[in-house]
Design an enzyme around this catalytic site. Structure first.
Site, PDB file in Angstrom:
ATOM      1  N   ASP A 186      -8.387  19.585 -12.588  1.00  0.00           N
ATOM      2  CA  ASP A 186      -8.690  18.340 -13.112  1.00  0.00           C
ATOM      3  C   ASP A 186      -8.409  18.284 -14.604  1.00  0.00           C
ATOM      4  O   ASP A 186      -9.086  18.889 -15.344  1.00  0.00           O
ATOM      5  CB  ASP A 186     -10.109  17.785 -12.864  1.00  0.00           C
ATOM      6  CG  ASP A 186     -10.661  16.471 -13.322  1.00  0.00           C
ATOM      7  OD1 ASP A 186      -9.779  15.881 -14.250  1.00  0.00           O
ATOM      8  OD2 ASP A 186     -11.579  16.017 -12.697  1.00  0.00           O
TER       9      ASP A 186
ATOM     10  N   TYR B  82     -16.956  17.921 -12.477  1.00  0.00           N
ATOM     11  CA  TYR B  82     -17.274  16.676 -12.969  1.00  0.00           C
ATOM     12  C   TYR B  82     -18.645  15.976 -11.893  1.00  0.00           C
ATOM     13  O   TYR B  82     -18.338  16.361 -10.813  1.00  0.00           O
ATOM     14  CB  TYR B  82     -15.999  15.858 -12.930  1.00  0.00           C
ATOM     15  CG  TYR B  82     -16.181  14.291 -12.790  1.00  0.00           C
ATOM     16  CD1 TYR B  82     -16.797  13.702 -14.060  1.00  0.00           C
ATOM     17  CD2 TYR B  82     -16.363  13.460 -11.641  1.00  0.00           C
ATOM     18  CE1 TYR B  82     -17.170  12.086 -14.082  1.00  0.00           C
ATOM     19  CE2 TYR B  82     -16.301  12.198 -11.674  1.00  0.00           C
ATOM     20  CZ  TYR B  82     -16.969  11.640 -12.808  1.00  0.00           C
ATOM     21  OH  TYR B  82     -17.378  10.310 -12.855  1.00  0.00           O
TER      22      TYR B  82
ATOM     23  N   LYS C 193      -9.963   7.410 -18.175  1.00  0.00           N
ATOM     24  CA  LYS C 193     -10.339   7.929 -19.429  1.00  0.00           C
ATOM     25  C   LYS C 193      -9.548   7.826 -20.544  1.00  0.00           C
ATOM     26  O   LYS C 193      -8.983   6.680 -20.949  1.00  0.00           O
ATOM     27  CB  LYS C 193     -10.925   9.327 -19.415  1.00  0.00           C
ATOM     28  CG  LYS C 193     -11.869   9.537 -18.171  1.00  0.00           C
ATOM     29  CD  LYS C 193     -13.183   8.850 -18.257  1.00  0.00           C
ATOM     30  CE  LYS C 193     -13.716   8.954 -17.021  1.00  0.00           C
ATOM     31  NZ  LYS C 193     -14.125   9.832 -16.376  1.00  0.00           N
TER      32      LYS C 193
ATOM     33  N   ARG D 236       0.883  -1.360   0.074  1.00  0.00           N
ATOM     34  CA  ARG D 236      -0.017   0.032  -0.012  1.00  0.00           C
ATOM     35  C   ARG D 236       0.922   1.208  -0.028  1.00  0.00           C
ATOM     36  O   ARG D 236       0.682   2.253  -0.557  1.00  0.00           O
ATOM     37  CB  ARG D 236      -1.002  -0.005   1.240  1.00  0.00           C
ATOM     38  CG  ARG D 236      -1.902   1.376   1.402  1.00  0.00           C
ATOM     39  CD  ARG D 236      -3.010   0.891   2.178  1.00  0.00           C
ATOM     40  NE  ARG D 236      -3.028   0.156   3.170  1.00  0.00           N
ATOM     41  CZ  ARG D 236      -2.261   0.107   4.664  1.00  0.00           C
ATOM     42  NH1 ARG D 236      -1.652   1.220   4.726  1.00  0.00           N
ATOM     43  NH2 ARG D 236      -2.476  -0.934   5.211  1.00  0.00           N
TER      44      ARG D 236
END
Ligand SMILES: *Cc1c(COP(=O)(O)O)cnc(C)c1O
Length: 385
Positions: free
Chosen positions: A175, A104, A200, A44
């Site tokens: 973003d 968004y 994306k 992690r």
């Protein structure tokens, strides 16, 4: 090296000469018993495969592998929203964030459902282009920008926002999902952090969720690293490997998608069944200038509205190539109706405020032959009249 070359060549396996990077699946790593130290200790907190991806992400953001005085650091998350959450984790109780109403949908939901409980404030502005000194309060700590906006493709002058925000001690988060570092590098324009949904364009094949944070501020980088390790929304080694491979073809994919999107936008602008076509810079000349100045292209998403009397559902059902689906940036063309999909978390009034009209459709252009896409749009428009 150009960014297109970096996307392919940023990594070399010096140990074996393998031309693709190895995948390290280990959850835990042997440590030095004297210090309990080592490059990696537990997956992690960091692992070699994710670290390799993060090297590529930073190189793309900088347009260089090395040689920068203040190089970027990249951080890979399990989703774009995990990356956005990491950016918001920099805030403290009482802090306020300025955001555009057209942000968004997932970010909108985070702010609307999470901020109050966290003791954070949000100041929604309809158009960041009209942001002034007066919008900054004593507790404003962050301006969250998306340019171009989704789905209205409005353009915000990043340098201006950076100047205003920094004068008030606020961070600027951008973003950059729609343009990627290939077309726009906000850190070069003074932004403090960039977040991206790698789901994306970076991944590009509609089969992988991932998120990215990049920053050049060492203090912010430490905080993002800590938030990655603490909240735990990290990208797995296998998905890190896949994203490294996907990024290699990003320049080619995006170049084709963008060229096709430009052709399609031009075609739809001349079509009598379409009343409005929105692309970055199409709003007015000022935004066109800003877009030309701060980005290397419009990307491959466009929005358009059908004229009254053209049936939206019939049009969508008649399309053979673009799938009716949310998301964007993949090799397959996708089309969606933002009012009931991506932006359904907004109230009707919030959508009106953001200029997301009831007739607006958003098209993410894929890598299919553009003549086929144009012909398909034409036949579906005919069928819907
Ligand atoms: C999809 C998207 C996100 C969220 O990314 P996920 O990977 O779906 O969590 C954030 N911002 C923009 C602009 C997006 O399109």
């Amino acid at each position: 090296m150009h960014i297109q070359t970096l996307a392919v060549q940023a990594l070399r396996d010096h140990e074996h000469g393998a031309v693709v990077p190895p995948v390290h699946l280990a959850s835990t790593f042997e440590l030095d018993p004297a210090t309990s130290g080592g490059d990696f200790s537990y997956q992690r907190g960091g692992n070699p495969t994710r670290a390799q991806l993060e090297t590529v992400l930073a190189a793309l953001e900088d347009g260089a592998l090395e040689g920068r005085e203040q190089p970027s650091r990249g951080f890979a998350f399990a989703t774009g929203m995990a990356a956005t959450s990491a950016a918001f984790s920099l805030l403290h109780t009482g802090d306020e964030v300025i955001l555009p109403t057209s942000v968004y949908g997932g970010t909108f939901r985070f702010v609307e459902t999470g901020f109050e409980r966290l003791g954070l404030g949000a100041r929604w502005v309809r158009d960041l282009g009209e942001l002034t000194e007066a919008d900054f309060g004593e507790s404003t700590r962050m301006v969250f920008v998306e340019t171009p906006t989704n789905p209205t493709l409005r353009v915000t002058d990043l340098r201006r926002i950076v100047e205003l925000a920094h004068a008030h001690g606020a961070l600027v988060v951008v973003d950059n999902t729609f343009l990627t570092p290939l077309l726009q590098r906000p850190l070069d324009l003074g932004a403090d952090l960039v977040v991206q949904s790698a789901t994306k364009y970076l991944a590009g094949h509609a089969d992988l969720l991932a998120g990215v944070v990049t920053t050049r501020d060492p203090e912010i980088a430490e905080k993002i690293a800590l938030s990655q390790k603490t909240y735990g929304g990290v990208l797995s080694p296998f998905d890190s490997y896949r994203l490294i491979q996907d990024i290699k073809t990003l320049p080619l994919r995006l170049a084709q998608q963008q060229a096709s999107a430009i052709t399609i936008a031009e075609h739809l602008r001349g079509h009598e069944a379409v009343s409005r076509v929105l692309t970055p810079g199409s709003h007015d000349e000022r935004e066109a200038r800003i877009q030309a100045d701060q980005a290397d292209g419009p990307g491959a998403v466009l929005s358009f509205e059908l004229v009254d009397g053209v049936d939206r559902v019939r049009f969508l059902r008649a399309l053979r190539i673009p799938a009716y689906a949310v998301s964007l940036g993949g090799v397959e063309s996708l089309i969606c109706y933002p009012a009931t999909t991506t932006h359904d978390a907004m109230t009707p009034q919030a959508r009106v405020d953001a200029d997301i009209t009831e007739g607006m459709l958003r098209l993410s252009v894929g890598i299919e032959e553009v003549q086929d896409l144009v012909a398909d749009l034409d036949q579906a428009l005919d069928a819907a009249r």
